[in-house]
Design a protein around this motif. Sequence first.
Motif, PDB file in Angstrom:
ATOM      1  N   VAL A  28      -4.966   6.581  -0.003  1.00 20.59           N
ATOM      2  CA  VAL A  28      -4.272   5.300   0.155  1.00 20.59           C
ATOM      3  C   VAL A  28      -4.459   4.534  -1.142  1.00 20.59           C
ATOM      4  O   VAL A  28      -5.594   4.342  -1.594  1.00 20.59           O
ATOM      5  N   ARG A  29      -3.337   4.130  -1.716  1.00 19.16           N
ATOM      6  CA  ARG A  29      -3.386   3.321  -2.929  1.00 19.16           C
ATOM      7  C   ARG A  29      -3.105   1.877  -2.561  1.00 19.16           C
ATOM      8  O   ARG A  29      -2.118   1.570  -1.891  1.00 19.16           O
ATOM      9  N   HIS A  30      -3.985   1.003  -3.010  1.00 18.63           N
ATOM     10  CA  HIS A  30      -3.818  -0.430  -2.795  1.00 18.63           C
ATOM     11  C   HIS A  30      -4.060  -1.103  -4.135  1.00 18.63           C
ATOM     12  O   HIS A  30      -5.193  -1.078  -4.646  1.00 18.63           O
TER      13      HIS A  30
ATOM     14  N   MET B 126       0.844  -1.181   0.000  1.00 24.83           N
ATOM     15  CA  MET B 126       0.000   0.000   0.000  1.00 24.83           C
ATOM     16  C   MET B 126       0.885   1.238   0.000  1.00 24.83           C
ATOM     17  O   MET B 126       1.947   1.248   0.610  1.00 24.83           O
TER      18      MET B 126
END
Length: 132
Positions: free
Chosen positions: A20-22, A1
């Motif tokens: 938040v990048r997942h 993440m």
Amino acid sequence: MDFIDFPGEDARRFPFSAGVRHGDLLYLSGQLATDDPAFAGPIGDIEAETRAVMNRLGLVLAASGAGFTDVIRVGIFMTDLGEFERMNGVYRSFFPGPRLPARTCVGIANLLRGASIEIDCVARIATSAPQG
């Protein structure tokens, strides 16, 4: 993440990440016009607040390598649903194409610092070249 801070602001200002990048999904925290130290518009002017909020979301999207065309879902929280059409006019200007993200708009009793609107969103960012 990957955790994204708001561009140009002290990451310790808020106890959360701006995004938040997942994988190929980017989740953006809700934004208020009053989150922006430079916001000089009047609280209660739904058009000014909506524009400021959308601009802040745009900055986080850009810092993540995305834009409004990558947004797949939007959540809108308003203290006065009677202002829906005025909000919608500003909101629509950020999504000029015929393909629009899914959206929820909810009326609520109040927001932090007397704000009239808060918006969050989810965007998809391709992690590799599209397969033919």
